[in-house]
Design a protein around this motif. Sequence first.
Motif, PDB file in Angstrom:
ATOM      1  N   ALA A 301      22.562  12.038  22.365  1.00 26.96           N
ATOM      2  CA  ALA A 301      21.797  12.830  23.332  1.00 26.96           C
ATOM      3  C   ALA A 301      22.411  14.210  23.531  1.00 26.96           C
ATOM      4  CB  ALA A 301      21.720  12.091  24.668  1.00 26.96           C
ATOM      5  N   GLU A 302      23.721  14.330  23.311  1.00 20.41           N
ATOM      6  CA  GLU A 302      24.409  15.606  23.523  1.00 20.41           C
ATOM      7  C   GLU A 302      24.431  16.482  22.273  1.00 20.41           C
ATOM      8  OE1 GLU A 302      28.239  14.484  24.922  1.00 20.41           O
ATOM      9  OE2 GLU A 302      27.506  13.752  26.852  1.00 20.41           O
ATOM     10  N   ASP A 303      24.729  15.869  21.108  1.00 22.19           N
ATOM     11  CA  ASP A 303      24.905  16.708  19.906  1.00 22.19           C
ATOM     12  C   ASP A 303      23.850  16.470  18.823  1.00 22.19           C
ATOM     13  OD1 ASP A 303      25.654  14.293  18.635  1.00 22.19           O
ATOM     14  OD2 ASP A 303      27.779  14.653  19.012  1.00 22.19           O
ATOM     15  N   HIS A 304      23.031  15.422  18.981  1.00 23.60           N
ATOM     16  CA  HIS A 304      21.936  15.105  18.039  1.00 23.60           C
ATOM     17  C   HIS A 304      22.415  14.874  16.606  1.00 23.60           C
ATOM     18  CE1 HIS A 304      19.063  15.937  21.202  1.00 23.60           C
ATOM     19  NE2 HIS A 304      19.648  17.111  21.401  1.00 23.60           N
ATOM     20  N   LYS A 305      23.689  14.529  16.449  1.00 20.30           N
ATOM     21  CA  LYS A 305      24.167  14.165  15.116  1.00 20.30           C
ATOM     22  C   LYS A 305      23.707  12.747  14.813  1.00 20.30           C
ATOM     23  CE  LYS A 305      28.283  17.111  15.021  1.00 20.30           C
ATOM     24  NZ  LYS A 305      29.768  17.148  14.895  1.00 20.30           N
ATOM     25  N   PRO A 306      23.234  12.502  13.584  1.00 20.85           N
ATOM     26  CA  PRO A 306      22.678  11.185  13.260  1.00 20.85           C
ATOM     27  C   PRO A 306      23.705  10.064  13.397  1.00 20.85           C
ATOM     28  CG  PRO A 306      23.007  12.472  11.264  1.00 20.85           C
ATOM     29  CD  PRO A 306      23.224  13.406  12.424  1.00 20.85           C
ATOM     30  N   VAL A 307      23.253   8.945  13.915  1.00 16.33           N
ATOM     31  CA  VAL A 307      24.114   7.772  14.047  1.00 16.33           C
ATOM     32  C   VAL A 307      23.255   6.518  13.896  1.00 16.33           C
ATOM     33  CG1 VAL A 307      23.878   7.805  16.571  1.00 16.33           C
ATOM     34  CG2 VAL A 307      25.788   6.596  15.525  1.00 16.33           C
ATOM     35  N   ALA A 308      23.784   5.547  13.175  1.00 13.94           N
ATOM     36  CA  ALA A 308      23.044   4.304  12.920  1.00 13.94           C
ATOM     37  C   ALA A 308      23.842   3.123  13.433  1.00 13.94           C
ATOM     38  CB  ALA A 308      22.774   4.149  11.425  1.00 13.94           C
ATOM     39  N   ILE A 309      23.144   2.040  13.754  1.00 13.08           N
ATOM     40  CA  ILE A 309      23.796   0.787  14.116  1.00 13.08           C
ATOM     41  C   ILE A 309      23.215  -0.320  13.242  1.00 13.08           C
ATOM     42  CG2 ILE A 309      24.349   1.466  16.470  1.00 13.08           C
ATOM     43  CD1 ILE A 309      21.920  -0.077  17.432  1.00 13.08           C
ATOM     44  N   MET A 310      24.028  -1.301  12.940  1.00 14.44           N
ATOM     45  CA  MET A 310      23.554  -2.403  12.096  1.00 14.44           C
ATOM     46  C   MET A 310      24.226  -3.704  12.509  1.00 14.44           C
ATOM     47  SD  MET A 310      25.451  -1.554   8.449  1.00 14.44           S
ATOM     48  CE  MET A 310      24.688   0.068   8.378  1.00 14.44           C
ATOM     49  N   ILE A 311      23.506  -4.790  12.294  1.00 12.35           N
ATOM     50  CA  ILE A 311      24.027  -6.117  12.581  1.00 12.35           C
ATOM     51  C   ILE A 311      24.026  -6.923  11.287  1.00 12.35           C
ATOM     52  CG2 ILE A 311      21.735  -6.944  13.329  1.00 12.35           C
ATOM     53  CD1 ILE A 311      23.283  -8.758  15.346  1.00 12.35           C
TER      54      ILE A 311
END
Length: 433
Positions: A301-311
């Motif tokens: 929300a602050e820097d808009h750098k892409p981030v993913a999560i996985m299970i």
Amino acid sequence: MNDKPISEMTLDDAISFFKDNVGAVIVADGKADTYRSVLITGVFKNLLSENGKYHELIEKLWYHFNKTSETITEDYQVFIPISGVFSGKYARKVTLSINNVPCVVQINIYPLKEKDMYLFVLDELDDSQSVDETLTKQKVKSFQNTYLFSMYIDVLKDTIHSISVTEISDEVLHQELKYTDWRNMIVNMINDEYKNQFLEWSDPEYLKANFAPGKTASFDCLMKNLEGAEIWVKLIFSRVETSNPEDYRFIYMVQNIHDTAVELRNTLKRYANLALTDTLTSIFNHGRMETEITNAIKGFAEDHKPVAIMIMDIDFFKHVNDNYGHAVGDTTLIHFSKMLSEYFKNNNGVVGRWGGEEFVAVCYDADRTRAVEIAEEIRSKVAAETFDTVGNITCSIGVTTINGNDDFEKSYRRMDNALYEAKSSGRNCVRLA
């Protein structure tokens, strides 16, 4: 002189005896920063020069570690000029290391008529003279050695006196110094993180306003010791309790608590790690990974750098426990977690055990394309790996990326739905939501 009866002795006899028995006589000019040795005998020939700088003489006599010739760090030598000012006759006993041999030396100082000029008389003492005193001091030595500094402060008069620096001497140092000047110099020894707190607590107006008679308070901070290394200390301020409410005298002490503080912080760190770590696999646990995901959402929300999560879920893991036993199942989980930990360590990610055979990861700087690539690399590595006893296993992976409208529940639900789709599609595959 020894052959004469007392009734026949004269001042000249006494002076002659003095010249034959005293160790050294020095005339010093503090203002000109010079000294001249008018008499040097015995061990002092290895300590003194015929002519020299006065501040170097003070450093030799006072500013070294107790019973050694090793000088203190340069930061604390700022106090040397102040230590060489004497308003009256002064005497003290010090232990000097001369040619690596400890020598007990008596120093007597006589101010001359001219301001800042002094006569020093030095004499080596028989060490046996101090045996009883040394034995007495040893009874409290372990307590005293924890205190690096102690002194009395008179806030109203802006003075300090009775300064004791354990690592320099067993005795009180002579220094004529204003408290406000000392405060401004000693703050440079305090770690930057704690300087403001020190300046607040040591401010004369703060001390007067916040310390009732008899009150003692302290705080811990990092401070340079005499060797120049930062150590944990406890700064203690205690107002002297007297019947006069306008008496603002304080005792100030710096206690060395480094070993205890380091041990405590290491213990707290171990317990903190236990609270954040899965006991079986030694990687992050469910709670720690939930925090990681929440922080990743805030970061996006602050820097808009892409981030993913996985299970990631091990396929048919129940069969491993049923066919080989829970001990083999645990070994498989440990092996699997090590593979994940090593991979994400090298791929800007954080991984933890979510529960059972499920593991969750946060992948930074990973858009949807990169996130799928990462998941496929993991799936392939697991499928190709040989695990003890069970041989080959596979895993299913659900992936999603964080967006601007996400909270934890929304992102987790997408990731979990993607895993369900991977399981429903025959397992050993990756699905993106």
